[in-house]
Design a protein around this motif. Sequence first.
Motif, short mmCIF file in Angstrom:
data_model
loop_
_atom_site.label_atom_id
_atom_site.label_comp_id
_atom_site.label_asym_id
_atom_site.label_seq_id
_atom_site.Cartn_x
_atom_site.Cartn_y
_atom_site.Cartn_z
N HIS A 1 41.23 41.20 42.33
CA HIS A 1 40.17 40.19 42.45
C HIS A 1 39.38 40.53 43.69
CE1 HIS A 1 43.46 38.59 44.89
NE2 HIS A 1 42.70 37.63 45.38
N ASP B 1 40.56 39.72 51.31
CA ASP B 1 41.77 40.47 51.70
C ASP B 1 42.23 41.44 50.62
OD1 ASP B 1 42.37 38.08 50.23
OD2 ASP B 1 44.47 38.23 50.81
N HIS B 2 41.41 41.62 49.58
CA HIS B 2 41.77 42.55 48.50
C HIS B 2 40.68 43.57 48.22
CE1 HIS B 2 45.40 40.33 47.11
NE2 HIS B 2 44.80 39.38 47.83
N ASP C 1 46.92 37.85 43.49
CA ASP C 1 47.46 36.58 43.98
C ASP C 1 47.64 35.56 42.86
OD1 ASP C 1 47.46 37.64 46.50
OD2 ASP C 1 45.71 36.54 47.22
N HIS D 1 51.59 39.41 48.89
CA HIS D 1 51.77 38.96 50.27
C HIS D 1 53.22 38.64 50.57
CE1 HIS D 1 47.44 38.90 50.71
NE2 HIS D 1 47.32 38.09 49.68
#
Length: 261
Positions: free
Chosen positions: A103, A107-108, A207, A249
């Motif tokens: 996505h 943070d990706h 996530d 994570h």
Amino acid sequence: MEKCKWKLYPLVVGEAVVGQVLDVFWSLTRDKSQVDVPIMAWLLMPLDQGEPILVDTGFRDAERCQHVHGLGPHRTKPEWSLEQQLANHGLTPKDIKTVILTHLHYDHAGGCTQFSNAKFIIQRSELKAAAAPVVSPHLDFGGGALFYDRKDIAEIVDPLWSQVELLEGDEEIAPGVQCVLFSNTHTPGSQAVYVNTEVGTAVILGDIARKVDLNINQGIPPGLFYDLEATYRAMNKIKKEANVILPSHDYELVKKYENGL
Ligand SMILES: [Zn+2]
């Protein structure tokens, strides 16, 4: 014909301090504690034939995470750079021809321009949501774009546009590697990556879930989702189809699979 097999390596590309509340459906949790979590990418190495594939790229800049997205501390160190993490496997960013983005959160999907030879595999619905996010201007975190970084998205639509491959749902990317769309779970166009390995189907989640036992086995949804029913369906489908489940994570996974799986 036997499907091609792959070996997977977790790459730690940063660290963040986040609320434990992200792990659990908001209204069910009383846990207000903070926890250090890794920001992770995954390297897929072919055991038979084919070229390495990178899943996710981490964040572009620790400062922006705090000052633009209004989040807690984010950390980097030289050995966590993607360049160094790839070098540990004898690769440079130029060797990566395929990057799958689960996505487009900050943070990706940060810093994609370092992969000048790669195509970027993204769900069309995710790019649309990221470019024009549904968000209140009064929300004082999330960078005015609900955790999509405008800089990342601007780079994806230009200058990287000619390298972008948009998917419209489930698709095989290479023999033994499949993108599976889970609409309106963690984000509107989140995709998991199903990888054929020596130990069966490994599912890289992005996530869509944060903790395997809590979210998948116990069926308690994670804290951030768009559609609760879609999220329940996703948990059930992944539970049925995956032999190994890999969220993004979780330091336990990093330890468990430091030599790959
Ligand atoms: Zn994330």
